[in-house]
Design a protein around this motif. Structure first.
Motif, PDB file in Angstrom:
ATOM      1  N   HIS A  40      32.507  13.403  15.941  1.00 25.88           N
ATOM      2  CA  HIS A  40      31.039  13.153  17.474  1.00 25.88           C
ATOM      3  C   HIS A  40      31.123  12.126  17.421  1.00 25.88           C
ATOM      4  CE1 HIS A  40      30.783  17.694  18.605  1.00 25.88           C
ATOM      5  NE2 HIS A  40      30.336  17.010  16.995  1.00 25.88           N
ATOM      6  N   GLY A  41      32.153  11.117  18.970  1.00 27.39           N
ATOM      7  CA  GLY A  41      31.500   9.664  19.079  1.00 27.39           C
ATOM      8  C   GLY A  41      32.439   8.643  19.798  1.00 27.39           C
ATOM      9  N   ARG A  50      35.588   7.256  16.008  1.00 26.90           N
ATOM     10  CA  ARG A  50      36.189   7.957  15.281  1.00 26.90           C
ATOM     11  C   ARG A  50      37.802   7.206  14.846  1.00 26.90           C
ATOM     12  NH1 ARG A  50      36.821  12.938  17.937  1.00 26.90           N
ATOM     13  NH2 ARG A  50      35.736  13.164  19.751  1.00 26.90           N
ATOM     14  N   HIS A  61      41.481   7.850  22.907  1.00 34.64           N
ATOM     15  CA  HIS A  61      40.490   8.979  21.140  1.00 34.64           C
ATOM     16  C   HIS A  61      40.127   7.705  20.274  1.00 34.64           C
ATOM     17  CE1 HIS A  61      40.537  13.368  22.753  1.00 34.64           C
ATOM     18  NE2 HIS A  61      39.630  13.176  22.622  1.00 34.64           N
TER      19      HIS A  61
END
Length: 254
Positions: A89-90, A95, A223
């Motif tokens: 999560h973040g 990541r 991402h």
């Protein structure tokens, strides 16, 4: 130049004792066509147990053992890193931080374990696809899967943008979409073996590599902000496992 690139590619993509140094590495990273050419070598070596008069389970196990003896675990490590980054999560920075972490978490273990299980089950299909001591459908699909997986890596290298400085940037930053034409040409010899599979199985198998690469590229852009070396390695592992099942299913149905 081509021989230097192939030597550099063998040094980077396999554990084969070919030697090589900085000049071979530089030649390889500027020649994405080398990826599928190395795929023929890896796929051919890994498929050798499928030619032997062995029980299906033994042939499948030896295929896996030979595959990772030839390739090592570098790309599998990239898949594990991708799994960790996918579940964290973040934001992008978080990541990327997880991607660079040498420790493997639950996401990485799950991604690697599932892919190996899928690959192992696919190997049973390869071992059962035809007889022995001949260039059977299983052997052709195994080679096509490896060539396609390496073509997928080349696709990512040619179409991606670097997510950060590092190994991925050394490959991605040196190439552009124009390199894909030579990659496609390098895949044609395995297409010539399509009649041995009784239909479109080789084409379907080959196509999995670029398709998986485009999916990984899309995820990386969203991402991570681009492509990293881990994503290139993960593409190889995911594309191979997918391609073997697609090839066996296509051969079985058509």
């Amino acid at each position: 130049m081509v021989l230097s690139a192939i030597r550099g590619g063998l040094g980077f993509l396999t554990r084969l004792p070919v030697g090589g140094g900085e000049s071979e590495w530089d030649a390889f990273r500027r020649a994405p066509v080398t990826f599928p050419l190395i795929g023929y070598v890896v796929g051919g070596l890994a498929a050798l147990p499928l030619l032997l008069p062995l029980p299906v389970s033994t042939a499948a196990a030896l295929y896996l053992v030979t595959l990772y003896l030839v390739t090592g675990v570098t790309h599998a490590d990239g898949l594990a890193d991708l799994g960790d980054a996918a579940v964290v999560h973040g934001d992008t920075d978080r990541r990327l931080s997880v991607l660079k972490d040498s420790q493997t978490g639950v996401g990485g273990l799950l991604a690697l374990s599932l892919t190996l299980v899928v690959l192992g089950l696919g190997a049973f299909g390869l071992a059962g696809a035809g007889g022995r001591l001949a260039l059977t459908a299983g052997v052709v699909i195994a080679i096509a899967a490896e060539v396609g997986a390496k073509a997928g890596m080349a696709t990512l290298v040619c179409l991606g943008t670097p997510a950060h400085d590092g190994l991925g940037a050394a490959l991605v930053g040196e190439n552009d979409p124009s390199g894909l034409l030579a990659v496609a040409v390098a895949c044609l010899p395995v297409v010539a073996l399509a009649p041995l599979t009784g239909g479109p199985a080789v084409v379907a198998t080959l196509a999995c590599g670029p398709v998986v690469a485009l999916l990984v590229r899309s995820w990386g852009r969203t991402h991570l902000g681009g492509v990293s070396g881990d994503l290139i390695g993960a593409t190889n592992e995911l594309a191979r496992a997918t391609a073997i099942h697609v090839g066996v299913v296509t051969w079985t149905l058509w």
